[in-house]
Design an enzyme around this catalytic site. Structure first.
Site, PDB file in Angstrom:
ATOM      1  N   SER A 129      -1.101 -10.578  17.626  1.00 21.94           N
ATOM      2  CA  SER A 129      -0.565  -9.327  17.098  1.00 21.94           C
ATOM      3  C   SER A 129      -1.592  -8.674  16.174  1.00 21.94           C
ATOM      4  O   SER A 129      -2.672  -8.300  16.611  1.00 21.94           O
ATOM      5  CB  SER A 129       0.773  -9.588  16.395  1.00 21.94           C
ATOM      6  OG  SER A 129       1.464  -8.390  16.129  1.00 21.94           O
ATOM      7  N   HIS A 164       1.650  -6.841  22.267  1.00 23.27           N
ATOM      8  CA  HIS A 164       3.069  -6.681  22.635  1.00 23.27           C
ATOM      9  C   HIS A 164       3.271  -5.558  23.648  1.00 23.27           C
ATOM     10  O   HIS A 164       4.240  -4.810  23.588  1.00 23.27           O
ATOM     11  CB  HIS A 164       3.917  -6.404  21.382  1.00 23.27           C
ATOM     12  CG  HIS A 164       3.684  -7.347  20.260  1.00 23.27           C
ATOM     13  ND1 HIS A 164       3.874  -8.696  20.370  1.00 23.27           N
ATOM     14  CD2 HIS A 164       3.250  -7.117  18.980  1.00 23.27           C
ATOM     15  CE1 HIS A 164       3.580  -9.280  19.201  1.00 23.27           C
ATOM     16  NE2 HIS A 164       3.195  -8.347  18.360  1.00 23.27           N
TER      17      HIS A 164
END
Length: 246
Positions: A129, A164
């Site tokens: 992330s 993501h």
């Protein structure tokens, strides 16, 4: 004649904080050709959250490595000791959280410069992330609330990164719009479950723990659109346990 270390980094779409199978964590350790690699977790993005640190130790203390954590909100090292500590690591693993805040804290403590030096010396840099975003020139982030582009990063990987890509509503379209408008340079979109290894700035391995997950190259296209190319990913499988015989 001295050997120039390979400059390597890995973008992760999973790992100890999201997955139970440990496949991406094992893949990271497999990239380091030493018996017990030293692995430093940097949880700056989460404000050094204790639960996140416990997760890391829970996953890596059982593996063949020497895990450690770099605290910056409760800093323990002076400048010389901090440099010695970071440059002694074989792997630096950066956690998820707020990309913009992390970069600001790193620069205040000089960690950005030390990570560049470690990278040049052959330390494998990786993360999930925000910990994937930080290595590129720019990234797609929710650091400011709504999804937006961040034209900031360490620039160790050219272009941009979007984590993501498949799992958070709006990610795909928002990142594509930023690349199409050239608010972000062309880059890499990482779906959850994927790992991408870059050596000398080039993609040298791409893996996935789930058959449907993929890594994408996203570039500006014609007529204000984008070209999205799926990269072939090698499927990771758990090691077979030896069977006993009577």
């Amino acid at each position: 004649m001295s050997v120039v270390p390979e400059r390597r980094l890995a973008l992760l779409g999973g790992g100890f904080s999201t997955d139970d199978d440990g496949l991406l964590d094992d893949w990271v350790l497999d990239q380091v050709p030493v018996p017990r690699p030293r692995v430093c977790f940097i949880p700056t993005t989460s404000g050094d959250a204790p639960a996140y640190i416990e997760q890391f130790f829970g996953a890596y203390q059982s593996r063949s490595c020497e895990p450690s954590v770099l605290h910056l909100f409760r800093r323990e090292f002076d400048d010389d000791a901090l440099r010695t500590f970071l440059l002694s690591q074989d792997v630096v693993y950066v956690g998820g959280g707020n990309t913009a805040n992390m970069l600001a804290v790193w620069r205040a403590h000089g960690v950005d410069r030390l990570l560049r030096e470690a990278f040049d010396r052959g330390t494998l840099l990786c993360g999930i992330s925000a910990g994937a975003n930080c290595w590129a020139e720019g990234s797609h982030t929710d650091s400011f609330g709504p999804l937006t582009h961040l034209s900031d990063g360490l620039g160790l990987l050219s272009g941009s990164v979007c984590p993501h890509y498949d799992s958070e509503p709006g990610r795909r379209l928002s990142y594509q719009a930023a690349v199409a408008d050239r608010a972000l340079p062309a880059g890499w979109a990482v779906e959850d479950g994927v790992g991408a290894l870059f050596t000398g700035g080039l993609l040298t391995d791409s893996v996935t723990r789930t058959p449907q997950a993929c890594l994408y190259r996203v570039e500006p296209g014609k007529d204000g659109g984008v070209d999205e190319q799926a990269m072939q990913c090698r499927l990771l499988v758990a090691a077979q346990q030896p069977t006993s015989t009577a």
